[in-house]
Design a protein around this motif. Structure first.
Motif, PDB file in Angstrom:
ATOM      1  N   ALA A 292     -10.256 128.068 -70.857  1.00  0.00           N
ATOM      2  CA  ALA A 292     -10.522 126.958 -71.775  1.00  0.00           C
ATOM      3  C   ALA A 292      -9.221 126.342 -72.278  1.00  0.00           C
ATOM      4  CB  ALA A 292     -11.370 127.442 -72.951  1.00  0.00           C
ATOM      5  N   ALA A 293      -8.229 127.167 -72.570  1.00  0.00           N
ATOM      6  CA  ALA A 293      -6.931 126.666 -73.042  1.00  0.00           C
ATOM      7  C   ALA A 293      -6.253 125.823 -71.973  1.00  0.00           C
ATOM      8  CB  ALA A 293      -6.038 127.835 -73.448  1.00  0.00           C
ATOM      9  N   ILE A 294      -6.354 126.255 -70.725  1.00  0.00           N
ATOM     10  CA  ILE A 294      -5.770 125.505 -69.617  1.00  0.00           C
ATOM     11  C   ILE A 294      -6.457 124.149 -69.463  1.00  0.00           C
ATOM     12  CG2 ILE A 294      -5.724 125.459 -67.082  1.00  0.00           C
ATOM     13  CD1 ILE A 294      -4.976 128.434 -67.211  1.00  0.00           C
ATOM     14  N   ILE A 295      -7.780 124.138 -69.597  1.00  0.00           N
ATOM     15  CA  ILE A 295      -8.517 122.875 -69.470  1.00  0.00           C
ATOM     16  C   ILE A 295      -8.176 121.932 -70.613  1.00  0.00           C
ATOM     17  CG2 ILE A 295     -10.832 121.870 -69.550  1.00  0.00           C
ATOM     18  CD1 ILE A 295     -11.791 124.316 -67.960  1.00  0.00           C
ATOM     19  N   ARG A 296      -8.084 122.458 -71.833  1.00  0.00           N
ATOM     20  CA  ARG A 296      -7.702 121.596 -72.956  1.00  0.00           C
ATOM     21  C   ARG A 296      -6.302 121.016 -72.744  1.00  0.00           C
ATOM     22  NH1 ARG A 296     -10.045 125.804 -75.968  1.00  0.00           N
ATOM     23  NH2 ARG A 296      -7.984 126.652 -76.453  1.00  0.00           N
TER      24      ARG A 296
ATOM     25  N   SER B 250      -4.684 113.779 -58.855  1.00  0.00           N
ATOM     26  CA  SER B 250      -3.235 113.969 -58.879  1.00  0.00           C
ATOM     27  C   SER B 250      -2.559 112.737 -59.440  1.00  0.00           C
ATOM     28  CB  SER B 250      -2.709 114.267 -57.483  1.00  0.00           C
ATOM     29  OG  SER B 250      -2.878 113.119 -56.651  1.00  0.00           O
ATOM     30  N   SER B 251      -1.283 112.894 -59.821  1.00  0.00           N
ATOM     31  CA  SER B 251      -0.546 111.756 -60.376  1.00  0.00           C
ATOM     32  C   SER B 251      -0.493 110.602 -59.401  1.00  0.00           C
ATOM     33  CB  SER B 251       0.868 112.200 -60.762  1.00  0.00           C
ATOM     34  OG  SER B 251       1.543 112.741 -59.637  1.00  0.00           O
ATOM     35  N   GLU B 252      -0.521 110.919 -58.080  1.00  0.00           N
ATOM     36  CA  GLU B 252      -0.486 109.835 -57.086  1.00  0.00           C
ATOM     37  C   GLU B 252      -1.802 109.057 -57.075  1.00  0.00           C
ATOM     38  OE1 GLU B 252       0.246 112.965 -56.500  1.00  0.00           O
ATOM     39  OE2 GLU B 252       2.377 112.955 -55.948  1.00  0.00           O
TER      40      GLU B 252
ATOM     41  N   GLY C 202       2.868 123.571 -65.623  1.00  0.00           N
ATOM     42  CA  GLY C 202       3.177 122.153 -65.530  1.00  0.00           C
ATOM     43  C   GLY C 202       2.076 121.255 -65.015  1.00  0.00           C
ATOM     44  N   SER C 203       1.027 121.832 -64.439  1.00  0.00           N
ATOM     45  CA  SER C 203      -0.074 121.004 -63.943  1.00  0.00           C
ATOM     46  C   SER C 203      -1.333 121.855 -63.887  1.00  0.00           C
ATOM     47  CB  SER C 203       0.229 120.455 -62.553  1.00  0.00           C
ATOM     48  OG  SER C 203       0.180 121.483 -61.577  1.00  0.00           O
ATOM     49  N   LEU C 204      -2.474 121.185 -63.887  1.00  0.00           N
ATOM     50  CA  LEU C 204      -3.740 121.898 -63.829  1.00  0.00           C
ATOM     51  C   LEU C 204      -3.886 122.701 -62.533  1.00  0.00           C
ATOM     52  CD1 LEU C 204      -6.497 122.583 -65.023  1.00  0.00           C
ATOM     53  CD2 LEU C 204      -7.368 120.430 -64.076  1.00  0.00           C
ATOM     54  N   PRO C 205      -3.578 122.142 -61.356  1.00  0.00           N
ATOM     55  CA  PRO C 205      -3.694 122.956 -60.140  1.00  0.00           C
ATOM     56  C   PRO C 205      -2.841 124.224 -60.188  1.00  0.00           C
ATOM     57  CG  PRO C 205      -3.491 120.650 -59.561  1.00  0.00           C
ATOM     58  CD  PRO C 205      -3.219 120.741 -61.033  1.00  0.00           C
ATOM     59  N   ALA C 206      -1.617 124.100 -60.655  1.00  0.00           N
ATOM     60  CA  ALA C 206      -0.729 125.267 -60.717  1.00  0.00           C
ATOM     61  C   ALA C 206      -1.237 126.289 -61.730  1.00  0.00           C
ATOM     62  CB  ALA C 206       0.688 124.832 -61.069  1.00  0.00           C
ATOM     63  N   ASP C 207      -1.757 125.817 -62.860  1.00  0.00           N
ATOM     64  CA  ASP C 207      -2.277 126.736 -63.877  1.00  0.00           C
ATOM     65  C   ASP C 207      -3.499 127.489 -63.359  1.00  0.00           C
ATOM     66  OD1 ASP C 207      -0.327 125.940 -65.631  1.00  0.00           O
ATOM     67  OD2 ASP C 207      -1.613 124.605 -66.789  1.00  0.00           O
TER      68      ASP C 207
END
Length: 200
Positions: A135-139, A196-198, A79-84
């Motif tokens: 790379a997939a996570i970054i895309r 972050s979204s914030e 659901g988010s780059l940090p979590a991935d």
């Protein structure tokens, strides 16, 4: 991993040789693994071994690929780059902490310096899929709008994996702990320009 022409390959013997190498590594360490020891433990001969593998490094690569293959299609979305990225790093910790990897990785990497063909296979089949997953996570993060376009994916792969490899190759350094996971993730997020979204 080269097979000679002629006699059909016995898949059961392939499995027996790989299993013998694994058991020797876990029981006695990487230095105990020789063609003679593996062949004897598998109940076969040196000629039969060399019909299947070019040498011990070739056999160890087959073992690593069998035990630790990565399926790019199985890259999970948290659901988010940090979590991935955290998930990727925890998977890497589990890999490098595995007793088989801990016992064989240093010796195996050393063998790659003198074997161009084996090094290429290792890069393509073992490291390649893991770097492709990053790379997939970054895309995916780019498509979410979490980060700007970032072409240097190879640098991020080096950034998150390098500290782990350093710690397993040099005895006496700190362990692969939660602090390392979170610090490497934070470094990657900073390099990628994540907000972050914030903060957006």
């Amino acid at each position: 991993m080269m097979q000679s022409a002629g006699r059909p390959r016995n898949a059961d013997l392939d499995v027996a040789l790989i299993k013998a190498a694994e058991e020797l590594i876990l029981d006695r360490g990487f230095s105990a693994v020789s063609v003679e020891a593996v062949s004897a433990k598998a109940g076969t001969t040196r000629p039969a071994f060399y019909r299947r593998f070019d040498g011990i490094p070739d056999l160890i690569l087959a073992l690593l690929l069998e035990r630790f293959a990565t399926d790019l299609d199985a890259v999970l979305d948290f659901g988010s780059l940090p979590a991935d990225l955290e998930a990727i790093q925890r998977e890497q910790v589990a890999l490098f902490e595995d007793p088989l990897v801990k016992s064989s990785f240093t010796g195996f990497l050393d063998s790659l310096h003198t074997n161009d063909q084996l090094r290429q296979i290792f890069l393509e089949k073992f490291l390649g899929p893991r770097r492709a997953a990053v790379a997939a996570i970054i895309r995916r993060a780019q498509s979410r709008g979490e980060i700007p376009d970032f072409p240097d994916v190879e640098w991020i792969c080096d950034l998150i994996t390098g500290p782990m490899v350093m710690r397993i190759l040099l005895p006496g350094l700190l362990p692969l702990d939660d602090a390392l996971v979170m610090n490497t993730v934070a470094s990657a997020l900073h390099a990628l320009g994540y907000q972050s979204s914030e903060g957006r």
